[in-house]
Design a protein around this motif. Structure first.
Motif, PDB file in Angstrom:
ATOM      1  N   PRO A 171       0.670  -1.102   0.049  1.00  0.00           N
ATOM      2  CA  PRO A 171      -0.133  -0.064   0.117  1.00  0.00           C
ATOM      3  C   PRO A 171       0.892   1.143   0.046  1.00  0.00           C
ATOM      4  CG  PRO A 171       0.286  -0.730   2.213  1.00  0.00           C
ATOM      5  CD  PRO A 171       0.699  -1.865   1.325  1.00  0.00           C
ATOM      6  N   ASN A 172       0.614   2.238  -0.647  1.00  0.00           N
ATOM      7  CA  ASN A 172       1.070   3.480  -0.621  1.00  0.00           C
ATOM      8  C   ASN A 172       1.322   4.340   0.782  1.00  0.00           C
ATOM      9  OD1 ASN A 172       1.786   3.027  -3.347  1.00  0.00           O
ATOM     10  ND2 ASN A 172       0.243   4.560  -4.192  1.00  0.00           N
ATOM     11  N   ARG A 173       0.201   4.272   1.413  1.00  0.00           N
ATOM     12  CA  ARG A 173       0.580   4.694   2.861  1.00  0.00           C
ATOM     13  C   ARG A 173       1.344   3.970   3.665  1.00  0.00           C
ATOM     14  NH1 ARG A 173      -1.968   4.691   7.871  1.00  0.00           N
ATOM     15  NH2 ARG A 173      -3.342   2.726   7.359  1.00  0.00           N
ATOM     16  N   HIS A 174       2.161   4.487   4.406  1.00  0.00           N
ATOM     17  CA  HIS A 174       2.791   3.449   5.272  1.00  0.00           C
ATOM     18  C   HIS A 174       2.097   3.153   6.573  1.00  0.00           C
ATOM     19  CE1 HIS A 174       6.488   2.141   7.211  1.00  0.00           C
ATOM     20  NE2 HIS A 174       6.113   2.504   8.299  1.00  0.00           N
ATOM     21  N   ALA A 175       1.777   1.766   6.494  1.00  0.00           N
ATOM     22  CA  ALA A 175       1.301   0.949   7.601  1.00  0.00           C
ATOM     23  C   ALA A 175       2.131  -0.292   7.773  1.00  0.00           C
ATOM     24  CB  ALA A 175      -0.052   0.443   6.971  1.00  0.00           C
ATOM     25  N   ALA A 176       2.470  -0.275   9.284  1.00  0.00           N
ATOM     26  CA  ALA A 176       3.293  -1.379   9.509  1.00  0.00           C
ATOM     27  C   ALA A 176       3.104  -2.763   9.631  1.00  0.00           C
ATOM     28  CB  ALA A 176       3.856  -0.952  10.879  1.00  0.00           C
ATOM     29  N   GLU A 177       1.837  -2.851   9.855  1.00  0.00           N
ATOM     30  CA  GLU A 177       1.457  -4.443   9.942  1.00  0.00           C
ATOM     31  C   GLU A 177      -0.028  -4.436   9.149  1.00  0.00           C
ATOM     32  OE1 GLU A 177       1.071  -5.513  13.930  1.00  0.00           O
ATOM     33  OE2 GLU A 177       3.279  -5.772  13.959  1.00  0.00           O
ATOM     34  N   LEU A 178      -0.441  -5.650   8.786  1.00  0.00           N
ATOM     35  CA  LEU A 178      -1.465  -5.910   8.099  1.00  0.00           C
ATOM     36  C   LEU A 178      -2.957  -5.264   8.767  1.00  0.00           C
ATOM     37  CD1 LEU A 178      -2.783  -7.574   5.562  1.00  0.00           C
ATOM     38  CD2 LEU A 178      -3.215  -9.514   6.936  1.00  0.00           C
ATOM     39  N   THR A 179      -2.681  -5.339  10.038  1.00  0.00           N
ATOM     40  CA  THR A 179      -3.818  -5.087  10.960  1.00  0.00           C
ATOM     41  C   THR A 179      -4.197  -3.652  11.185  1.00  0.00           C
ATOM     42  OG1 THR A 179      -2.579  -5.344  12.982  1.00  0.00           O
ATOM     43  CG2 THR A 179      -4.246  -7.035  12.279  1.00  0.00           C
ATOM     44  N   ASP A 180      -2.982  -2.904  10.582  1.00  0.00           N
ATOM     45  CA  ASP A 180      -3.090  -1.314  10.558  1.00  0.00           C
ATOM     46  C   ASP A 180      -3.856  -0.916   9.340  1.00  0.00           C
ATOM     47  OD1 ASP A 180      -1.573  -1.429  13.031  1.00  0.00           O
ATOM     48  OD2 ASP A 180       0.375  -1.165  11.701  1.00  0.00           O
TER      49      ASP A 180
END
Length: 287
Positions: free
Chosen positions: A47-56
């Motif tokens: 994803p282009n937005r920084h999300a550390a983990e899948l649940t984020d």
């Protein structure tokens, strides 16, 4: 928490990594080759937005990412015609995630390639433990831990209490049936001087005693389930499986346990009746 500015995937998304082999970039998702592809065509979708983990991820981001994974997989299958395809997503260091930015690996597979995946043999949990684990996850999935209404809980408790009452009534009925049975059996054994009839009476005491001990065991199990539901523990709504109230890994034993047998409701009732029968049988045997 990793600063997005220091994230290598965010650099690729921003176009700051000239060495990246970019497959495509949309407003929501980017796909590119990793630095060291495991097989020909190995691709990362992020994803282009920084999300550390899948649940984020948000629900919309998850949908966009899922569609991109499918689109990329179809392109890989069409272009390279691999014999198979692994889709791998790792969340957390324990799951081998090394870059704290959500990403999916699409790994084309051919027989004899250098990619290796090994699953452990055997099940991690026994059947009963799997049932309890499934129930806990289902409860979390449905949001039941936080959305169970007070009236639903009261109704659930009333269902469990009905089973407890039925077990208690069955225990009482077993004693009511046994008393006249052993009276007739022992009396007939004495008057007819029949050793085998006395043993038959002893057998009846043992059978009814085991049944009564099992009724007691079931009653205790449902009382424990009652306590778990009353305390708001993660028990699925209206579940009538008492095994869910036992610790994970507990083995189910369908025979009465020793505490059930020596309970005041069992041993003091059936013990003297059995001893009386054995006494009658011994007296007849010695005549």
């Amino acid at each position: 928490m990793v600063n997005p500015a220091a994230c290598p995937f965010c650099e690729i998304i921003a176009g700051d990594d000239a060495s990246a082999r970019l497959m495509y970039r949309s407003q929501e998702v980017t796909a590119f080759f990793p630095l060291e592809p495991a097989t020909r065509g190995h691709t990362l979708v992020v994803p282009n937005r920084h999300a550390a983990e899948l649940t984020d991820l948000t629900a919309s981001e998850a949908r966009d990412l899922g569609e991109a994974v499918l689109k990329t997989a179809q392109a890989i299958r069409s272009a390279l015609a691999p014999e198979g395809l692994n889709v791998i997503q790792s969340t957390g260091a324990a799951a081998t995630q090394t870059v704290p930015h959500v990403h999916f690996h699409l790994v084309p597979r051919w027989s004899g390639d250098r990619m290796t995946l090994h699953w452990p043999a055997g099940a991690a949990e026994d059947d009963q433990s799997q049932t309890r684990t499934l129930a806990v996850i289902q409860a979390a999935l449905c949001g039941e831990q936080t959305t169970v209404e007070a009236e639903d809980r009261r109704q659930h408790l009333s269902f469990i209490q009905a089973v407890v009452t039925r077990m208690s009534q069955a225990s009482s009925a077993s004693k009511s049936w046994l008393l006249p049975l052993v009276t007739v059996t022992y009396g007939y054994a004495i008057t007819s001087k029949s050793f085998f009839v006395a043993l038959l009476g002893c057998l009846a005491v043992l059978v009814f005693g085991l049944l009564d001990a099992n009724y007691l065991k079931q009653e205790r199990a449902f009382r424990k389930l009652y306590d778990e539901v009353a305390a708001g523990r993660p028990i699925p709504a209206f579940s009538m499986n008492p095994a869910l109230a036992s610790p994970v890994g507990t083995r189910v034993n369908y025979w009465p346990d020793w505490p059930d047998v020596r309970s005041w409701a069992v041993a003091p009732v059936y013990g003297p009746l059995l001893l009386a029968g054995l006494g009658v049988a011994g007296w007849l045997l010695c005549r």
